[in-house]
Write a protein that holds these residues in place. Structure first.
Motif, PDB file in Angstrom:
ATOM      1  N   SER A 183       4.248   9.471  12.649  1.00  0.00           N
ATOM      2  CA  SER A 183       4.810  10.471  13.555  1.00  0.00           C
ATOM      3  C   SER A 183       6.279  10.221  13.879  1.00  0.00           C
ATOM      4  CB  SER A 183       3.969  10.588  14.823  1.00  0.00           C
ATOM      5  OG  SER A 183       3.742   9.332  15.389  1.00  0.00           O
ATOM      6  N   SER A 184       6.698   8.950  14.022  1.00  0.00           N
ATOM      7  CA  SER A 184       8.106   8.746  14.378  1.00  0.00           C
ATOM      8  C   SER A 184       9.022   9.088  13.206  1.00  0.00           C
ATOM      9  CB  SER A 184       8.339   7.316  14.863  1.00  0.00           C
ATOM     10  OG  SER A 184       8.069   6.388  13.845  1.00  0.00           O
ATOM     11  N   GLU A 237       3.264   1.123   7.486  1.00  0.00           N
ATOM     12  CA  GLU A 237       2.260   1.955   8.151  1.00  0.00           C
ATOM     13  C   GLU A 237       1.464   2.754   7.115  1.00  0.00           C
ATOM     14  OE1 GLU A 237       1.690   2.277  11.679  1.00  0.00           O
ATOM     15  OE2 GLU A 237      -0.023   3.293  10.763  1.00  0.00           O
ATOM     16  N   LYS A 238       0.119   2.807   7.319  1.00  0.00           N
ATOM     17  CA  LYS A 238      -0.705   3.525   6.358  1.00  0.00           C
ATOM     18  C   LYS A 238      -1.250   4.830   6.938  1.00  0.00           C
ATOM     19  CE  LYS A 238      -0.782   0.868   2.681  1.00  0.00           C
ATOM     20  NZ  LYS A 238      -0.685  -0.522   3.009  1.00  0.00           N
ATOM     21  N   SER A 239      -1.217   4.960   8.270  1.00  0.00           N
ATOM     22  CA  SER A 239      -1.848   6.166   8.809  1.00  0.00           C
ATOM     23  C   SER A 239      -0.961   6.992   9.729  1.00  0.00           C
ATOM     24  CB  SER A 239      -3.158   5.816   9.515  1.00  0.00           C
ATOM     25  OG  SER A 239      -2.994   4.694  10.322  1.00  0.00           O
ATOM     26  N   ASP A 240      -0.118   6.366  10.516  1.00  0.00           N
ATOM     27  CA  ASP A 240       0.644   7.157  11.483  1.00  0.00           C
ATOM     28  C   ASP A 240       2.126   7.184  11.127  1.00  0.00           C
ATOM     29  OD1 ASP A 240       1.452   8.459  13.923  1.00  0.00           O
ATOM     30  OD2 ASP A 240       2.215   6.503  14.499  1.00  0.00           O
ATOM     31  N   GLN A 245       1.015  14.588   6.745  1.00  0.00           N
ATOM     32  CA  GLN A 245       1.504  14.701   8.120  1.00  0.00           C
ATOM     33  C   GLN A 245       2.840  15.436   8.200  1.00  0.00           C
ATOM     34  OE1 GLN A 245       1.236  10.904  10.173  1.00  0.00           O
ATOM     35  NE2 GLN A 245      -0.769  10.554   9.280  1.00  0.00           N
TER      36      GLN A 245
END
Lengths: 337, 384
Positions: free
Chosen positions: B205-206, B200-203, B234
């Motif tokens: 959250s998990s 993943e490059k952007s999210d 983030q």
């Protein structure tokens, strides 16, 4: 680990998935609108979306020194992105799809991929000229803060939300609000206006609509304009949410949003939204499966970590399509003879 | 070819005949001078040039006219190999400083091994650069497999971490690095509370949610700066201030730009020290600035050091050869066996496969967007 720590965790994961899902949903609308009218998968939509993100970056960059209200800056960024992405999408249709409209279905699909690759490199070139590759959003001051955090009048509400695990950032709330607003406007436009009626008529039967005096080319352009504008909005929201984009950032969210459109039933507006939200939440839940595996003592689940969140989402897609080939909210086409 | 070799030997014979005549002795640099990595490659060339300037007079006294020839490998293995063949054909080149990329060093050194042209690398870290045991390939920087244990030691000893969360980017680099870290952490009795890969490059959250739940003392992310920068941003936005560590994939000023306000409490290991972290580099930096009108970076210092190893090797071989211009074979073995002093990064000697016996890994720290040196970790290759 007990329920008191696990529940907020789960709420947090689902909330994160929903926020992500709104970004997918609004990109998915761009795919679904075009598909609904032309039965064409506009693979260049992911670059239209990145164009929006780049425009948003430029607006925020230029406006950073000005003392203007943050929300006004966001509004300008959104409008500029809508305008440029929308226009770009209309141009793409005019130059790359319209001349091929009567060609076999595979031809415009290939052109779409070609356009997508060209746009990627054009975007890289434009930003590269200024020595940039990874575009880092500089957002107005307050945007990076917590929703209902220190210094705001709703701290009590914020604290309540935090105890159940809902620790929202202001930009997440803005993202959801902008998404819902654009959805509402789109829904009104398509279902309640003359323009929407004409677009729906062209979608149903281009030739007959033409006989009824509807200029189908204009309606198709309008569809691309609206789809592109939605792409522009989602680009800005994406940049705002994740902080950085580059010319190649569009591919991943583009593919997932396309999947979301198919999952929801491609061509259906509520379907695209439902598909986006579902995929966002499923992705995040799969990403934390190993935690639950650890709690329940199931070794096989423990091995499922964030690296599986994409593939998991696609497995869900396949399963749903096996049992409901038209997607969650799609209607099957009844051909009348 | 034969005729040039012949005329060269005639020239050499003439040179020996008259005391005032000089034999031209060349060293080469092989690094990217064009393309995306030309900035780093040029630094290496310029650093080596400074060393050559410094030694010119000394060579002159011994009857050698010292020159540097720069070859451009464009950071491309095929181009690098072609250039290496050109180097092999120029009999006046005794040794090479290069390359920047391990992927270029491996085939280039292979192309040079039969003509016994020694290479001293100022930058290659891949294990396989020296693991092949070529007689001509040496390096003055630490190996990749030193980074994992060094990172783990820093997490345990300097950051006093008891629980560490590991993430990798699912590439050969990130996954391999994180595996080494995990091994070393477990050996030190540090608990690994999470270990996962993500493309993943952007999210994130998990993953951020899991880190918030697990409360590790530190996070180790084996990957590249643009992915880790977004992750850190983030993580910090979620209110988690845990230190984040990684390998040299994080060594970019872009890291702090992407992480923005979150660019704090970050550590990474790297082989190329910032120029001001090297003792004795002040004069070098000033000299570099004066000569090339450009700021010296880490690779310039290592280019300079690698060139000094080569030049001191030639001088030692010259002496051993009865004060006559040495052959490539003599230079090759003088470099592998020699002790080299007066370098910016400390003294150099090589083990049997060409790894520096005692190299240094530098731990950089990012605080409030500013990079500074946090620790110097001496590392030794497994073979001495």
């Amino acid at each position: 680990m007990d329920l008191a720590t696990l529940l907020p965790f789960l709420v947090n994961v689902i909330a994160g998935g929903l926020v992500l899902g709104f970004v997918y949903a609004i990109i998915a609308l761009g795919y679904t609108m075009v598909y609904g009218v032309l039965q064409l998968i506009n693979f260049a939509h992911s670059e239209v979306f990145v164009t929006g993100a780049v425009v948003g970056f430029e607006v925020f960059r230029v406006l950073t020194p000005s003392p203007m209200n943050g929300y006004l800056k966001l509004l300008i960024a959104l409008l500029a992105a809508m305008l440029i992405s929308g226009t770009l999408n209309v141009l793409i249709e005019r130059l790359a799809y319209r001349p091929l409209r009567n060609a076999p279905k595979l031809v415009p699909l290939i052109t779409a991929i070609g356009v997508s690759l060209i746009l990627q490199d054009v975007l890289r070139l434009i930003e590269g000229f200024q020595g940039r590759f990874d575009l880092t959003y500089t957002l107005p001051e307050g945007f990076s803060g917590k929703f209902c955090g220190e210094g705001s009048s709703c701290v009590a509400l914020g604290n309540t939300l935090r105890t159940i695990g809902l620790d929202l950032q202001l930009k997440d709330v803005i993202l959801i609000a902008v998404s819902l607003l654009s959805l509402g406007v789109l829904n009104y436009l398509v279902n309640r206006t003359r323009l929407g009626k004409a677009i729906r008529a062209v979608a149903q039967d281009r030739v007959t609509a033409g006989l009824m005096g509807i200029d189908s080319n204009r309606m198709i352009s309008a569809t691309f304009l609206i789809g592109g504008a939605l792409g522009g909005i989602s680009g800005v929201l994406f940049g705002m949410k994740f902080g950085t984009v580059n010319a190649y950032s569009g591919f991943d969210p583009g593919i997932i949003a396309f999947t979301a459109a198919v999952l929801g039933g491609i061509g259906s507006i509520p379907g695209a939204v439902l598909g986006g939200l579902t995929l966002g939440v499923i992705q995040n839940l799969i990403g934390v499966t190993n935690i639950f595996g650890g709690l329940l003592g199931i070794a096989n689940l423990e091995a499922i970590d964030a690296s599986y969140q994409r593939i998991g989402a696609f497995i869900v897609l396949v399963l749903i399509l096996i049992f409901k080939p038209t997607g969650l909210l799609g209607k099957s086409n009844v051909e009348k003879v | 070819m034969k005729s040039t070799a012949l005329s060269l030997s005639v020239l050499a014979a003439l040179a020996l005949g008259s005391a005032s005549a000089q034999t031209t002795v060349k060293i080469a640099t092989l690094s990217p001078l064009s393309g995306g990595q030309s900035d780093l490659g040029t630094q290496i060339r310029n650093g080596a040039q400074l060393a050559v300037n410094e030694y010119k007079a000394q060579f002159q006294k011994l009857g050698m006219n010292l020159q540097l020839t720069a070859y451009d490998d464009q950071a491309d293995p095929a181009t690098g190999t072609a250039q290496a063949r050109k180097i092999a054909a120029d009999r006046s080149i005794l040794a090479v400083v290069g390359t920047l990329n391990s992927g270029v060093a491996i085939p280039s050194s292979q192309a040079l091994v039969s003509s016994r042209v020694a290479m001293v690398s100022p930058a290659n870290t891949a294990n396989n650069v020296t693991d092949r045991g070529l007689s001509n390939m040496n390096r003055i920087v630490a190996r990749d497999d030193a980074q994992g244990p060094a990172g783990a030691n820093f997490l345990a000893d300097n950051l006093k971490a008891k629980k560490v969360y590991l993430i990798n980017d699912k590439t050969a680099y990130g996954e391999g690095l994180t595996k080494e870290v995990e091994k070393a952490l477990k050996a030190k009795g540090v608990q690994v509370v999470g270990n996962e890969g993500t493309e993943e490059k952007s999210d994130f959250s998990s993953i951020v949610a899991k880190i918030r739940l697990q409360r590790p003392d530190a996070v180790y992310f084996g990957g590249i700066y643009n992915q880790i920068g977004v992750f850190i941003k983030q993580l910090r936005e979620a209110g988690i201030t845990t230190p984040v560590m990684g390998g040299d994939g994080m060594d970019s000023s872009e890291l702090a730009t992407i992480a923005g306000k979150g660019a704090t409490n970050i550590y990474f290991t790297t082989v190329a020290a910032p120029i001001d972290a090297l003792p004795a580099a002040k004069t070098f930096a000033a000299n570099f600035q004066k000569t090339f009108k450009d700021q010296a970076q880490g690779f310039a210092a290592f280019g300079y050091d690698a060139a000094k190893v080569v030049l001191q090797g030639i001088l030692a071989a010259h002496k051993a050869n009865g004060n006559k211009v040495p052959s490539r074979t003599q230079v090759e073995s003088a470099i592998r066996k020699g002790n080299f002093t007066g370098l910016l990064s400390g003294n150099v000697s090589f083990n049997s496969v060409g790894d520096r016996k005692s190299a240094t890994l530098y731990v950089m720290n990012v605080q409030g967007g500013k990079y500074r040196l946090s620790a110097r970790l001496p590392v030794r290759p497994a073979r001495q």
